[in-house]
Design a protein around this motif. Structure first.
Motif, PDB file in Angstrom:
ATOM      1  N   ASP A 140       0.947  -1.077   0.080  1.00 57.70           N
ATOM      2  CA  ASP A 140      -0.047   0.098   0.135  1.00 57.70           C
ATOM      3  C   ASP A 140       0.987   1.144  -0.039  1.00 57.70           C
ATOM      4  O   ASP A 140       1.954   1.359   0.544  1.00 57.70           O
ATOM      5  N   SER A 141       0.600   2.178  -0.661  1.00 53.97           N
ATOM      6  CA  SER A 141       1.467   3.309  -0.962  1.00 53.97           C
ATOM      7  C   SER A 141       0.480   4.652  -1.099  1.00 53.97           C
ATOM      8  O   SER A 141      -0.516   4.743  -1.943  1.00 53.97           O
ATOM      9  N   VAL A 142       1.118   5.785  -0.600  1.00 53.64           N
ATOM     10  CA  VAL A 142       0.515   7.045  -0.830  1.00 53.64           C
ATOM     11  C   VAL A 142       1.751   7.876  -1.427  1.00 53.64           C
ATOM     12  O   VAL A 142       2.847   8.278  -0.770  1.00 53.64           O
ATOM     13  N   ALA A 143       1.576   8.443  -2.568  1.00 53.02           N
ATOM     14  CA  ALA A 143       2.515   9.303  -3.330  1.00 53.02           C
ATOM     15  C   ALA A 143       2.841  10.319  -2.605  1.00 53.02           C
ATOM     16  O   ALA A 143       2.182  10.934  -2.037  1.00 53.02           O
ATOM     17  N   GLY A 144       4.137  10.373  -2.381  1.00 55.84           N
ATOM     18  CA  GLY A 144       4.826  11.609  -1.670  1.00 55.84           C
ATOM     19  C   GLY A 144       4.823  11.473  -0.230  1.00 55.84           C
ATOM     20  O   GLY A 144       5.346  12.292   0.484  1.00 55.84           O
ATOM     21  N   HIS A 145       4.104  10.389   0.321  1.00 57.06           N
ATOM     22  CA  HIS A 145       4.068  10.165   1.976  1.00 57.06           C
ATOM     23  C   HIS A 145       4.622   9.029   2.429  1.00 57.06           C
ATOM     24  O   HIS A 145       5.346   9.006   3.379  1.00 57.06           O
ATOM     25  N   GLN A 146       4.143   7.943   2.014  1.00 55.97           N
ATOM     26  CA  GLN A 146       4.725   6.686   2.441  1.00 55.97           C
ATOM     27  C   GLN A 146       4.367   5.361   1.612  1.00 55.97           C
ATOM     28  O   GLN A 146       3.719   5.443   0.900  1.00 55.97           O
ATOM     29  N   THR A 147       5.198   4.495   2.171  1.00 56.10           N
ATOM     30  CA  THR A 147       5.017   3.129   1.421  1.00 56.10           C
ATOM     31  C   THR A 147       4.883   1.780   2.633  1.00 56.10           C
ATOM     32  O   THR A 147       5.629   2.107   3.463  1.00 56.10           O
ATOM     33  N   VAL A 148       3.870   1.143   2.324  1.00 53.51           N
ATOM     34  CA  VAL A 148       3.827   0.079   3.646  1.00 53.51           C
ATOM     35  C   VAL A 148       3.766  -1.413   2.886  1.00 53.51           C
ATOM     36  O   VAL A 148       2.942  -1.561   2.081  1.00 53.51           O
ATOM     37  N   VAL A 149       4.601  -2.119   3.192  1.00 51.53           N
ATOM     38  CA  VAL A 149       4.747  -3.589   2.855  1.00 51.53           C
ATOM     39  C   VAL A 149       4.376  -4.403   3.858  1.00 51.53           C
ATOM     40  O   VAL A 149       4.967  -4.433   4.850  1.00 51.53           O
ATOM     41  N   THR A 150       3.324  -5.180   3.779  1.00 51.79           N
ATOM     42  CA  THR A 150       2.849  -6.349   4.820  1.00 51.79           C
ATOM     43  C   THR A 150       2.939  -7.675   4.425  1.00 51.79           C
ATOM     44  O   THR A 150       2.521  -8.093   3.442  1.00 51.79           O
ATOM     45  N   LEU A 151       3.686  -8.447   5.288  1.00 51.60           N
ATOM     46  CA  LEU A 151       3.927  -9.653   5.153  1.00 51.60           C
ATOM     47  C   LEU A 151       2.753 -10.552   5.860  1.00 51.60           C
ATOM     48  O   LEU A 151       2.701 -10.177   7.200  1.00 51.60           O
ATOM     49  N   LYS A 152       2.031 -11.384   5.426  1.00 50.56           N
ATOM     50  CA  LYS A 152       1.174 -12.218   6.584  1.00 50.56           C
ATOM     51  C   LYS A 152       1.744 -13.553   6.304  1.00 50.56           C
ATOM     52  O   LYS A 152       1.797 -14.337   5.119  1.00 50.56           O
ATOM     53  N   LEU A 153       1.940 -14.277   7.429  1.00 51.39           N
ATOM     54  CA  LEU A 153       2.712 -15.424   7.545  1.00 51.39           C
ATOM     55  C   LEU A 153       1.885 -16.241   8.637  1.00 51.39           C
ATOM     56  O   LEU A 153       1.201 -15.677   9.507  1.00 51.39           O
ATOM     57  N   PRO A 154       2.015 -17.469   8.319  1.00 52.16           N
ATOM     58  CA  PRO A 154       1.349 -18.391   9.460  1.00 52.16           C
ATOM     59  C   PRO A 154       2.373 -18.546  10.426  1.00 52.16           C
ATOM     60  O   PRO A 154       3.375 -18.306  10.797  1.00 52.16           O
ATOM     61  N   LEU A 155       1.675 -18.825  11.731  1.00 50.09           N
ATOM     62  CA  LEU A 155       2.520 -18.821  13.137  1.00 50.09           C
ATOM     63  C   LEU A 155       3.511 -20.094  13.026  1.00 50.09           C
ATOM     64  O   LEU A 155       4.525 -19.975  13.621  1.00 50.09           O
ATOM     65  N   THR A 156       3.042 -21.160  12.466  1.00 53.00           N
ATOM     66  CA  THR A 156       3.946 -22.226  12.156  1.00 53.00           C
ATOM     67  C   THR A 156       4.058 -23.056  11.119  1.00 53.00           C
ATOM     68  O   THR A 156       2.948 -22.841  10.372  1.00 53.00           O
ATOM     69  N   LEU A 157       5.151 -23.856  10.533  1.00 55.02           N
ATOM     70  CA  LEU A 157       5.208 -24.472   9.317  1.00 55.02           C
ATOM     71  C   LEU A 157       4.969 -26.080   9.535  1.00 55.02           C
ATOM     72  O   LEU A 157       5.130 -26.856   8.567  1.00 55.02           O
ATOM     73  N   ALA A 158       4.635 -26.286  10.901  1.00 59.02           N
ATOM     74  CA  ALA A 158       4.686 -27.767  11.136  1.00 59.02           C
ATOM     75  C   ALA A 158       3.502 -28.402  11.283  1.00 59.02           C
ATOM     76  O   ALA A 158       3.094 -29.340  10.543  1.00 59.02           O
TER      77      ALA A 158
END
Length: 702
Positions: free
Chosen positions: A543-561
């Motif tokens: 998500d980004s707002v030109a001239g103000h900020q950029t936000v990159v969000t990673l959504k990950l599982p708690l565990t892989l097991a």
């Protein structure tokens, strides 16, 4: 039985010390007068020197000694914690790490250059005497024996040194410690042998002795404590000042020195006529006064009530990651066996057998949760690594950058954290290089000179959200669109929303940078970031707002097991949906199925939800069940319905990776073994939602 190499143990502890040293040095840049930070850095170096020499890392110990000597002068106020010294110490820390892992040697030209620079920094203070160092408790060394200052009046100290019984087995040499005390000044050492057993019971690896030392020195108390800094946490050490002249009675001195107990003195005195009886018999005091004084004495000597002992700290042990992985594998097999047992018992009417089965199921679930909890690591261990990265990049690029973090206590599976390092490094580098403007440009835009990069982590259901946010120039949507058209990713006349357009930056070779730098700009890396996150069953949002900020969000599982899943049937195949992605299940009657033909969406309480017929998606040849079910799954704000023939129920899913032959099959994220020995594929919800949304967009256009 697995044997542990002491050198490997030191390597693990040294990594913790390196992290501790680096954090202290980075904090020292902002707070150069903070003596606690200086002490932390000094103790880390002192421990590296002492334990390095003990385990045979002589080059590391020798190099750490030079740096330790410099911080000893900082600790004593002779040398300032200047930015040059901090930068030099950070470079020296990197060299120490290289000496530990073998990537560097003591005679490297870089090492010699570091030592020369260190001598240049320390040289102006070489002939000055350090003043008295403050005590750790905030008090001076002014005691009954007077202040102990370098080059000043000598003070007398009484030490009681009690090392743990296993000190010899762990490599501690008490004689070296006592020799270091002798280097501080004249001292008398008395060895106490009372605990030495008879020869038949003697264990050569056990330390039975303890020592009492009387030391006269002009050095401060802190220098005495530093002798024991490596073993301080495991030993009992008493350091007390002694008055040069004393008018105390002999019994009091003997008690203070530990030569005799108070009870022993009182027992000796008891053989003489009691003072109270002598005073009463002589008529000097009434009997009641003596009785009251004895009562007061009894109260004063009464022991403290039970339960008021100082609580000890929480104990912890270091466990090999391989052992944790092996434990998790065994728990996974146990979960599969429990599922098999549950399926077998389901057809029996034996109540006691079912009760035992349910109890086993409960215990295995608790064991699973406990084991997974052991594997969980606070994300602070990952976030702390980026302080050095931001520090070095800001200097290399000539930018002023402030790194802030939040949610450091959020826990994530250790395997996920290990694989997250490289993607996060790449995104933080991009944020600083491409996102943040130069200080002059920021001032012209009405922003502060110092740019900000914020790392945050939080829990969201069975997922962890990790965000990288900067307050820079933002993403240029039009430039991304032009590059996407140039690369053939979209048509020139297509209308693509910004959220989808921003995903184009993850295409291989895609870059909007005006120039290539040593940090980034070649379009290599962001595609690797996305592949790595997707391999962890996660997603990336921008998500980004030109001239103000950029936000990159990673959504990950708690565990892989192990995850909780919903087991469904489509045709003759069984599949698992991660339960964390399932919102609800609704029935799809044949009438509703017929009405929805050609439209591919359902009305769920007023909301139109696109759906996929998994029978058609998997090309199942069997006829559909008379009452099909729709499982509504979600990923963020996006939802899609998956039409299945039967919802079987919940299932503890032990995730097994697919083979390399199936690596390109995007609809599945893994497989699991069922109770009957069959295999069920785990559906990739994110990919299915993406397909459902694409089909919904096509429907809207047509």
């Amino acid at each position: 039985m697995m044997t542990i190499d002491p050198a490997d143990t030191f390597r693990q502890e040294a990594q913790d010390l390196f992290e501790q040293l680096e954090q202290a040095l980075l904090d020292m840049e902002d707070r150069p007068d903070d003596l606690e930070l200086v002490g932390t850095a000094f103790r880390a170096l002192h421990t590296l020197k002492g334990s390095g020499a003990m385990f045979g890392f002589d080059a590391l110990a020798a190099f750490a000694h030079h740096l330790e000597a410099a911080f000893d002068q900082v600790r004593h106020g002779v040398l300032a914690a200047s930015p040059d010294l901090v930068a030099l110490a950070l470079a020296a820390k990197d060299h120490l790490r290289g000496l530990l892992d073998g990537s560097a040697s003591a005679d490297d030209p870089a090492a010699c250059a570091l030592l020369d620079r260190l001598q240049d920094v320390v040289a102006p203070t070489r002939h000055r005497s350090p003043p008295q160092a403050p005590k750790a408790d905030g008090l001076g060394d002014d005691g009954p024996g007077g202040a102990a200052k370098e080059g000043g009046e000598a003070a007398i100290w009484r030490l009681k040194v009690r090392l743990p019984a296993d000190a010899l087995a762990t490599g501690t040499n008490p004689l070296l410690l006592l020799d270091e005390l002798r280097d501080l000044g004249p001292c008398t050492v008395i060895a106490h042998t009372e605990a030495v057993p008879v020869l038949d019971a003697f264990d050569p690896s056990t330390l039975y002795l303890w020592w009492e030392v009387v030391l006269t020195t002009t050095r401060p108390r802190g220098d005495i404590e530093d002798v024991f800094i490596f073993v301080r946490d495991d030993m009992n050490l008493s350091i007390e000042p002694v008055a040069a002249a004393s008018d105390k009675r002999l019994g009091e001195i003997l008690v203070e020195r530990g030569a005799v107990t108070q009870a022993g003195v009182e027992d000796a005195l008891a053989r003489r006529p009691r003072i109270g009886k002598l005073l009463v018999d002589g008529g000097a005091v009434p009997p009641a006064q003596v009785e009251a004084a004895l009562a007061e004495q009894a109260h004063a000597r009464a022991p403290a009530p039970a339960g008021q002992r100082r609580p000890t700290g929480q104990e912890s042990i270091r466990v090999s990651a391989d052992r944790l992985d092996a434990l998790m594998d065994r728990v996974g097999e146990l979960v599969i066996s429990q599922a098999r047992l549950k399926q077998l018992v389901a057809g029996h009417e034996d109540i006691p057998l079912k009760a035992v089965t349910e109890e086993i199921e409960r215990l295995i679930a608790e064991l699973r949760d406990t084991t997974m909890g052991i594997r969980m690591v606070p994300i602070a261990s990952l976030f702390s690594r980026f302080r050095r990265l931001v520090h070095d990049l800001s200097k290399d690029l000539g930018k002023e950058v402030e790194l802030t973090t939040s949610g450091e206590d959020t826990e994530l599976d250790k395997t996920v954290i290990e694989r997250l390092n490289d993607p996060l490094v790449h995104m933080v580098r991009n944020a600083i290089d491409h996102g943040l403007e130069a200080p002059d440009v920021r001032l012209a835009a009405g922003k502060p000179r110092q740019g900000k990069v914020h790392l945050s982590a939080s829990h969201s259901g069975a997922q962890v959200l990790i965000s990288i946010q900067d307050d820079g120039r933002g993403l240029d949507a039009e430039r991304i669109r032009a590059r996407a058209v140039e690369h053939g990713l979209i048509a020139a006349d297509s209308s693509v929303p910004d959220a989808e357009l921003f995903q184009m930056i993850f295409a291989p070779g895609f870059s909007t940078a005006h120039e290539v730098t040593s940090v980034s700009g070649r379009g290599v890396g962001m595609d690797v970031v996305k592949r790595t996150i997707e391999s962890l069953r996660g997603t990336v949002e921008v998500d980004s707002v030109a001239g103000h900020q950029t936000v990159v969000t990673l959504k990950l599982p708690l565990t892989l097991a192990i995850i909780d899943g919903l087991l469904v049937r489509v045709g003759d195949g069984r599949y698992v949906l991660p339960l964390s992605a399932v919102e609800e299940c609704v029935e799809l009657t044949s009438e509703a199925d017929a009405r929805s033909r050609g439209r591919n969406f359902l009305n769920i309480r007023g909301d139109l939800v696109p759906f996929l017929r998994l029978r058609e998606f998997f090309a199942s040849p069997l006829p559909a069940a008379p009452f099909q079910k729709v499982v509504i799954v979600s990923d963020g704000d996006l939802r899609v319905g998956l039409v299945v023939d039967e919802v079987i129920g919940d299932h503890q899913t032990v995730i097994k990776s697919l083979s390399r032959l199936h690596a390109d099959v995007e609809s599945f994220s893994g497989a699991t073994i069922l109770g009957d020995g069959g295999v069920a594929l785990i559906l990739d919800v994110s990919h299915l939602i993406e397909i459902g949304q694409v089909r919904d967009e096509i429907r809207k256009v047509s």
